[in-house]
Design a protein around this motif. Structure first.
Motif, PDB file in Angstrom:
ATOM      1  N   LEU A  35     -40.263   1.273  70.358  1.00 28.69           N
ATOM      2  CA  LEU A  35     -39.501   0.638  69.455  1.00 28.69           C
ATOM      3  C   LEU A  35     -40.016  -0.332  68.701  1.00 28.69           C
ATOM      4  O   LEU A  35     -39.884  -0.705  67.507  1.00 28.69           O
ATOM      5  CB  LEU A  35     -38.228   0.422  70.173  1.00 28.69           C
ATOM      6  CG  LEU A  35     -37.280   1.462  70.525  1.00 28.69           C
ATOM      7  CD1 LEU A  35     -36.081   0.854  71.325  1.00 28.69           C
ATOM      8  CD2 LEU A  35     -36.833   2.035  69.488  1.00 28.69           C
ATOM      9  N   VAL A  36     -40.748  -1.157  69.385  1.00 31.54           N
ATOM     10  CA  VAL A  36     -41.669  -2.578  68.906  1.00 31.54           C
ATOM     11  C   VAL A  36     -42.567  -2.049  67.858  1.00 31.54           C
ATOM     12  O   VAL A  36     -42.773  -2.626  66.786  1.00 31.54           O
ATOM     13  CB  VAL A  36     -42.239  -3.072  70.253  1.00 31.54           C
ATOM     14  CG1 VAL A  36     -43.282  -4.239  69.427  1.00 31.54           C
ATOM     15  CG2 VAL A  36     -41.248  -3.961  70.929  1.00 31.54           C
ATOM     16  N   ARG A  37     -43.413  -0.933  68.073  1.00 28.48           N
ATOM     17  CA  ARG A  37     -44.235  -0.158  67.064  1.00 28.48           C
ATOM     18  C   ARG A  37     -43.454   0.375  65.824  1.00 28.48           C
ATOM     19  O   ARG A  37     -44.224   0.200  64.780  1.00 28.48           O
ATOM     20  CB  ARG A  37     -45.158   0.804  67.793  1.00 28.48           C
ATOM     21  CG  ARG A  37     -46.205   0.400  68.811  1.00 28.48           C
ATOM     22  CD  ARG A  37     -46.843   1.372  69.449  1.00 28.48           C
ATOM     23  NE  ARG A  37     -47.476   1.274  70.592  1.00 28.48           N
ATOM     24  CZ  ARG A  37     -48.025   1.955  71.226  1.00 28.48           C
ATOM     25  NH1 ARG A  37     -48.110   3.399  71.063  1.00 28.48           N
ATOM     26  NH2 ARG A  37     -48.624   1.444  72.488  1.00 28.48           N
ATOM     27  N   HIS A  38     -42.362   0.829  66.010  1.00 31.21           N
ATOM     28  CA  HIS A  38     -41.635   1.429  64.867  1.00 31.21           C
ATOM     29  C   HIS A  38     -41.013   0.618  63.849  1.00 31.21           C
ATOM     30  O   HIS A  38     -40.905   0.605  62.718  1.00 31.21           O
ATOM     31  CB  HIS A  38     -40.675   2.546  65.454  1.00 31.21           C
ATOM     32  CG  HIS A  38     -40.080   3.449  64.460  1.00 31.21           C
ATOM     33  ND1 HIS A  38     -40.808   4.585  63.731  1.00 31.21           N
ATOM     34  CD2 HIS A  38     -38.833   3.370  63.874  1.00 31.21           C
ATOM     35  CE1 HIS A  38     -39.958   4.848  62.547  1.00 31.21           C
ATOM     36  NE2 HIS A  38     -38.753   4.304  62.901  1.00 31.21           N
ATOM     37  N   PHE A  39     -40.091  -0.207  64.417  1.00 31.88           N
ATOM     38  CA  PHE A  39     -39.248  -1.294  63.802  1.00 31.88           C
ATOM     39  C   PHE A  39     -40.005  -2.620  63.632  1.00 31.88           C
ATOM     40  O   PHE A  39     -40.755  -3.097  64.448  1.00 31.88           O
ATOM     41  CB  PHE A  39     -37.947  -1.589  64.717  1.00 31.88           C
ATOM     42  CG  PHE A  39     -37.096  -0.461  64.829  1.00 31.88           C
ATOM     43  CD1 PHE A  39     -36.426   0.179  63.563  1.00 31.88           C
ATOM     44  CD2 PHE A  39     -37.246   0.684  65.858  1.00 31.88           C
ATOM     45  CE1 PHE A  39     -35.505   1.344  63.860  1.00 31.88           C
ATOM     46  CE2 PHE A  39     -36.651   1.521  66.140  1.00 31.88           C
ATOM     47  CZ  PHE A  39     -35.690   2.058  64.950  1.00 31.88           C
ATOM     48  N   VAL A  40     -39.501  -3.127  62.362  1.00 30.44           N
ATOM     49  CA  VAL A  40     -40.084  -4.546  62.224  1.00 30.44           C
ATOM     50  C   VAL A  40     -39.282  -5.758  62.943  1.00 30.44           C
ATOM     51  O   VAL A  40     -39.835  -6.360  63.599  1.00 30.44           O
ATOM     52  CB  VAL A  40     -39.670  -5.118  60.635  1.00 30.44           C
ATOM     53  CG1 VAL A  40     -39.923  -6.467  60.318  1.00 30.44           C
ATOM     54  CG2 VAL A  40     -40.361  -4.109  59.844  1.00 30.44           C
ATOM     55  N   HIS A  41     -38.064  -5.591  63.385  1.00 29.11           N
ATOM     56  CA  HIS A  41     -37.243  -6.210  64.427  1.00 29.11           C
ATOM     57  C   HIS A  41     -36.976  -5.514  65.534  1.00 29.11           C
ATOM     58  O   HIS A  41     -36.441  -4.282  65.517  1.00 29.11           O
ATOM     59  CB  HIS A  41     -36.106  -7.024  63.672  1.00 29.11           C
ATOM     60  CG  HIS A  41     -36.458  -7.676  62.474  1.00 29.11           C
ATOM     61  ND1 HIS A  41     -37.059  -9.185  62.818  1.00 29.11           N
ATOM     62  CD2 HIS A  41     -36.115  -7.516  61.157  1.00 29.11           C
ATOM     63  CE1 HIS A  41     -37.279  -9.559  61.543  1.00 29.11           C
ATOM     64  NE2 HIS A  41     -36.727  -8.627  60.606  1.00 29.11           N
ATOM     65  N   ASN A  42     -37.341  -5.895  66.793  1.00 25.12           N
ATOM     66  CA  ASN A  42     -36.783  -5.052  67.860  1.00 25.12           C
ATOM     67  C   ASN A  42     -35.396  -5.052  67.936  1.00 25.12           C
ATOM     68  O   ASN A  42     -34.585  -6.075  68.300  1.00 25.12           O
ATOM     69  CB  ASN A  42     -37.536  -6.018  69.165  1.00 25.12           C
ATOM     70  CG  ASN A  42     -37.806  -5.020  70.453  1.00 25.12           C
ATOM     71  OD1 ASN A  42     -37.258  -3.804  70.382  1.00 25.12           O
ATOM     72  ND2 ASN A  42     -37.892  -5.769  71.473  1.00 25.12           N
ATOM     73  N   PRO A  43     -34.991  -3.787  67.916  1.00 25.93           N
ATOM     74  CA  PRO A  43     -33.477  -3.591  68.071  1.00 25.93           C
ATOM     75  C   PRO A  43     -32.977  -3.571  69.488  1.00 25.93           C
ATOM     76  O   PRO A  43     -33.746  -3.132  70.376  1.00 25.93           O
ATOM     77  CB  PRO A  43     -33.444  -1.992  67.313  1.00 25.93           C
ATOM     78  CG  PRO A  43     -34.557  -1.503  67.770  1.00 25.93           C
ATOM     79  CD  PRO A  43     -35.798  -2.540  67.650  1.00 25.93           C
ATOM     80  N   GLU A  44     -31.876  -3.966  69.495  1.00 25.16           N
ATOM     81  CA  GLU A  44     -31.044  -3.925  70.948  1.00 25.16           C
ATOM     82  C   GLU A  44     -30.832  -2.578  71.305  1.00 25.16           C
ATOM     83  O   GLU A  44     -30.257  -1.544  70.402  1.00 25.16           O
ATOM     84  CB  GLU A  44     -29.686  -4.773  70.775  1.00 25.16           C
ATOM     85  CG  GLU A  44     -28.936  -4.792  72.143  1.00 25.16           C
ATOM     86  CD  GLU A  44     -27.509  -5.466  72.031  1.00 25.16           C
ATOM     87  OE1 GLU A  44     -26.887  -5.207  72.961  1.00 25.16           O
ATOM     88  OE2 GLU A  44     -27.533  -6.078  70.828  1.00 25.16           O
ATOM     89  N   VAL A  45     -31.109  -2.092  72.655  1.00 25.76           N
ATOM     90  CA  VAL A  45     -30.866  -0.658  72.903  1.00 25.76           C
ATOM     91  C   VAL A  45     -29.700  -0.938  74.033  1.00 25.76           C
ATOM     92  O   VAL A  45     -29.636  -1.594  74.892  1.00 25.76           O
ATOM     93  CB  VAL A  45     -31.987  -0.248  73.929  1.00 25.76           C
ATOM     94  CG1 VAL A  45     -31.869   0.995  74.430  1.00 25.76           C
ATOM     95  CG2 VAL A  45     -33.194  -0.124  73.243  1.00 25.76           C
ATOM     96  N   LYS A  46     -28.652   0.067  73.525  1.00 28.69           N
ATOM     97  CA  LYS A  46     -27.418   0.274  74.346  1.00 28.69           C
ATOM     98  C   LYS A  46     -27.602   1.139  75.372  1.00 28.69           C
ATOM     99  O   LYS A  46     -27.238   0.718  76.479  1.00 28.69           O
ATOM    100  CB  LYS A  46     -26.127   0.828  73.514  1.00 28.69           C
ATOM    101  CG  LYS A  46     -25.753  -0.342  72.430  1.00 28.69           C
ATOM    102  CD  LYS A  46     -24.497   0.047  71.776  1.00 28.69           C
ATOM    103  CE  LYS A  46     -24.034  -1.005  70.848  1.00 28.69           C
ATOM    104  NZ  LYS A  46     -22.680  -0.737  70.487  1.00 28.69           N
ATOM    105  N   GLN A  47     -28.320   2.294  75.261  1.00 27.66           N
ATOM    106  CA  GLN A  47     -28.397   3.083  76.295  1.00 27.66           C
ATOM    107  C   GLN A  47     -29.641   4.025  75.987  1.00 27.66           C
ATOM    108  O   GLN A  47     -29.880   4.231  74.598  1.00 27.66           O
ATOM    109  CB  GLN A  47     -27.248   3.965  76.412  1.00 27.66           C
ATOM    110  CG  GLN A  47     -27.211   5.125  77.280  1.00 27.66           C
ATOM    111  CD  GLN A  47     -25.843   5.891  77.731  1.00 27.66           C
ATOM    112  OE1 GLN A  47     -24.933   5.125  77.659  1.00 27.66           O
ATOM    113  NE2 GLN A  47     -25.924   6.993  77.462  1.00 27.66           N
ATOM    114  N   ALA A  48     -30.392   4.560  76.889  1.00 31.22           N
ATOM    115  CA  ALA A  48     -31.485   5.504  76.560  1.00 31.22           C
ATOM    116  C   ALA A  48     -31.279   6.548  77.857  1.00 31.22           C
ATOM    117  O   ALA A  48     -31.135   6.446  78.859  1.00 31.22           O
ATOM    118  CB  ALA A  48     -32.650   4.795  76.732  1.00 31.22           C
ATOM    119  N   SER A  49     -31.367   7.862  77.141  1.00 29.45           N
ATOM    120  CA  SER A  49     -31.100   8.971  78.124  1.00 29.45           C
ATOM    121  C   SER A  49     -32.237  10.109  77.973  1.00 29.45           C
ATOM    122  O   SER A  49     -32.618  10.260  76.728  1.00 29.45           O
ATOM    123  CB  SER A  49     -29.661   9.745  77.921  1.00 29.45           C
ATOM    124  OG  SER A  49     -28.683   8.759  78.049  1.00 29.45           O
TER     125      SER A  49
END
Length: 66
Positions: A35-49
């Protein structure tokens, strides 16, 4: 080694990650790095599955529908 298809619920969108990892724990550890590599600002992750998990062999892959 396995190839994982993960679904990541962010604050404002749904994302999918395809990643190679040795085990489930390692696959989840890679989520933030990717996510850090893809987005300019680190987005908040609610859930990962984990949606799917396959052995990483020649020809293994996933189709991602839009």
């Amino acid at each position: 080694m396995y190839i994982y298809k993960l679904e990541i619920e962010l604050t404002d969108q749904l994302a999918h990650l395809i990643v190679l990892a040795e085990n489930d724990e390692q696959a989840f550890d890679y989520v933030e790095d990717q996510l850090v590599r893809h987005f300019v600002h680190n987005p908040e992750v609610k859930q990962a599955s984990i949606i799917e998990k396959k052995r990483a062999v020649k020809g293994a892959g996933y189709i991602i529908e839009g």
